[in-house]
Design a protein around this motif. Structure first.
Motif, PDB file in Angstrom:
ATOM      1  N   ALA A  32      -4.881 -22.100  -8.960  1.00 63.97           N
ATOM      2  CA  ALA A  32      -5.712 -22.976  -8.122  1.00 63.97           C
ATOM      3  C   ALA A  32      -5.968 -22.422  -6.723  1.00 63.97           C
ATOM      4  O   ALA A  32      -7.107 -22.474  -6.239  1.00 63.97           O
ATOM      5  CB  ALA A  32      -5.074 -24.359  -8.034  1.00 63.97           C
ATOM      6  N   LYS A  60      -4.742 -21.930 -15.757  1.00 66.37           N
ATOM      7  CA  LYS A  60      -5.147 -22.706 -16.927  1.00 66.37           C
ATOM      8  C   LYS A  60      -5.427 -21.862 -18.169  1.00 66.37           C
ATOM      9  O   LYS A  60      -5.644 -22.416 -19.243  1.00 66.37           O
ATOM     10  CB  LYS A  60      -6.405 -23.518 -16.600  1.00 66.37           C
ATOM     11  N   TYR A  68      -1.827 -28.585 -18.273  1.00 67.17           N
ATOM     12  CA  TYR A  68      -1.869 -27.908 -16.975  1.00 67.17           C
ATOM     13  C   TYR A  68      -1.413 -28.847 -15.858  1.00 67.17           C
ATOM     14  O   TYR A  68      -0.610 -28.459 -14.997  1.00 67.17           O
ATOM     15  CB  TYR A  68      -3.284 -27.404 -16.701  1.00 67.17           C
ATOM     16  N   LYS A  69      -1.899 -30.076 -15.862  1.00 69.36           N
ATOM     17  CA  LYS A  69      -1.552 -31.028 -14.807  1.00 69.36           C
ATOM     18  C   LYS A  69      -0.061 -31.350 -14.807  1.00 69.36           C
ATOM     19  O   LYS A  69       0.554 -31.503 -13.744  1.00 69.36           O
ATOM     20  CB  LYS A  69      -2.374 -32.300 -14.972  1.00 69.36           C
ATOM     21  N   ASP A 120      -6.138 -29.609 -20.348  1.00 73.18           N
ATOM     22  CA  ASP A 120      -6.106 -30.049 -18.952  1.00 73.18           C
ATOM     23  C   ASP A 120      -4.859 -30.872 -18.653  1.00 73.18           C
ATOM     24  O   ASP A 120      -4.262 -30.762 -17.572  1.00 73.18           O
ATOM     25  CB  ASP A 120      -7.361 -30.865 -18.630  1.00 73.18           C
ATOM     26  N   MET A 121      -4.460 -31.693 -19.611  1.00 76.93           N
ATOM     27  CA  MET A 121      -3.280 -32.524 -19.438  1.00 76.93           C
ATOM     28  C   MET A 121      -2.020 -31.659 -19.318  1.00 76.93           C
ATOM     29  O   MET A 121      -1.159 -31.907 -18.458  1.00 76.93           O
ATOM     30  CB  MET A 121      -3.144 -33.480 -20.637  1.00 76.93           C
ATOM     31  N   GLN A 127       1.701 -28.471 -13.147  1.00 76.15           N
ATOM     32  CA  GLN A 127       1.502 -28.512 -11.692  1.00 76.15           C
ATOM     33  C   GLN A 127       2.396 -29.564 -11.055  1.00 76.15           C
ATOM     34  O   GLN A 127       2.938 -29.366  -9.964  1.00 76.15           O
ATOM     35  CB  GLN A 127       0.033 -28.793 -11.374  1.00 76.15           C
ATOM     36  N   GLY A 128       2.556 -30.692 -11.739  1.00 71.16           N
ATOM     37  CA  GLY A 128       3.432 -31.746 -11.236  1.00 71.16           C
ATOM     38  C   GLY A 128       4.884 -31.331 -11.193  1.00 71.16           C
ATOM     39  O   GLY A 128       5.674 -31.857 -10.398  1.00 71.16           O
ATOM     40  N   ASP A 159     -11.794 -27.655  -9.996  1.00 70.28           N
ATOM     41  CA  ASP A 159     -11.207 -28.314 -11.165  1.00 70.28           C
ATOM     42  C   ASP A 159     -11.978 -28.029 -12.446  1.00 70.28           C
ATOM     43  O   ASP A 159     -11.588 -28.472 -13.522  1.00 70.28           O
ATOM     44  CB  ASP A 159     -11.153 -29.838 -10.949  1.00 70.28           C
TER      45      ASP A 159
END
Length: 280
Positions: free
Chosen positions: A23, A107, A95-96, A92-93, A99-100, A126
């Motif tokens: 990112a 990605k 990846y998120k 995407d889920m 990141q959390g 994004d």
């Protein structure tokens, strides 16, 4: 025991552009990656046993391979517990979630696992733009016949390596190298579409040359020795997989000689064009 759901996902080899999908860089400069899913899979199932339900995993992939296994596994377990088969949503889920957890990564691994195939991926904030390369079967076979994947057996700590690279970028160091790595991915895509494997080989070497500049840990001495051996027995190009710092090395060249020299270190593969697959 009852199997509620069973799925599988492939891992990937990355040809060029890795790290530009992270990112911090992608948001500022835009990223681009060329990668390919391979037929080395992580399989998982959601199992119900009397009073409890649990997940089970298995796979024929070496530890710390640099092939995006962690990202693939996260896509896999989400596919088992979520009520969706939308591949983009699952990628995407995954990846998120990473990141959390504070993992420094991009990605590309999740998209390779979810979609399969040989893909050119562009990262703009994004947004991910995926362009599958439509190559004829004969050329895909020719490409496979010139690629040899060798497991170094060296530790591969992707998040640590990525963090070091991004920390350097934040200090203004090696930005030009990473921009060049992004551009190499674009040029490599064009080379494959033109069926120009000589140019593809040259670009693999240029990617490695620029990647070495990002951080001193990218190609440790043990990996450097393996690359040297590869060039001594038929390779014309070598690319450290993922962020480097161990893992696996992708060679381009004389497959017979390379297989003979590296023996059991070779990870045999062909490309996977299915991606995430629901088996039951």
């Amino acid at each position: 025991m009852k199997i509620i759901k069973k799925t599988r996902v492939p891992v990937r080899i990355d040809f060029a552009g890795g790290t530009t999908d992270i990112a911090y860089f992608a948001n500022k400069y835009g990223g681009a990656v060329l990668n390919a899913a391979i037929n080395r899979y992580v399989l998982g199932k959601l199992v119900r046993k009397k009073t409890r339900t649990h997940l089970e995993y298995t796979g024929r992939i070496p530890t710390s391979s640099g092939l995006g296994t962690s990202g693939a596994m996260n896509v896999l377990w989400l596919s088992l517990i979520q009520n969706t088969k939308d591949k983009k949503e699952l990628a995407d889920m995954a990846y998120k979630i990473e990141q959390g957890m504070g993992i420094v990564g991009g990605k590309q691994d999740h998209y390779a696992a979810a979609f399969g195939g040989i893909n050119f991926l562009e990262f703009k904030r994004d947004k991910v733009i995926r362009t599958p390369l439509k190559l004829k079967k004969e050329f895909v076979s020719e490409l496979e016949d010139n690629l040899v994947l060798v497991y170094t057996g060296l530790p591969h700590l992707e998040s640590n390596a990525n963090k070091n690279m991004i920390d350097n970028i934040k200090k203004g160091l090696h930005v030009k190298n990473l921009i060049r790595i992004r551009e190499i991915a674009k040029e490599m895509k064009k080379a494959l579409l033109k069926k120009d494997l000589v140019e593809f080989s040259n670009l693999l070497n240029e990617e490695t040359k620029n990647r070495k500049e990002l951080d001193k840990s990218v190609i440790p001495p043990g990996a450097e020795q393996i690359i040297k051996e590869g060039f001594g027995c038929g390779a014309t190009a070598a690319k450290i997989c993922g962020s480097g710092n161990g893992g696996s090395i992708l060679f381009f060249g004389n497959k017979k000689r390379l297989n003979s020299h590296f023996g059991r270190k070779v990870i045999d593969f062909k490309f996977d064009f299915e991606g995430l697959k629901f088996l039951s």
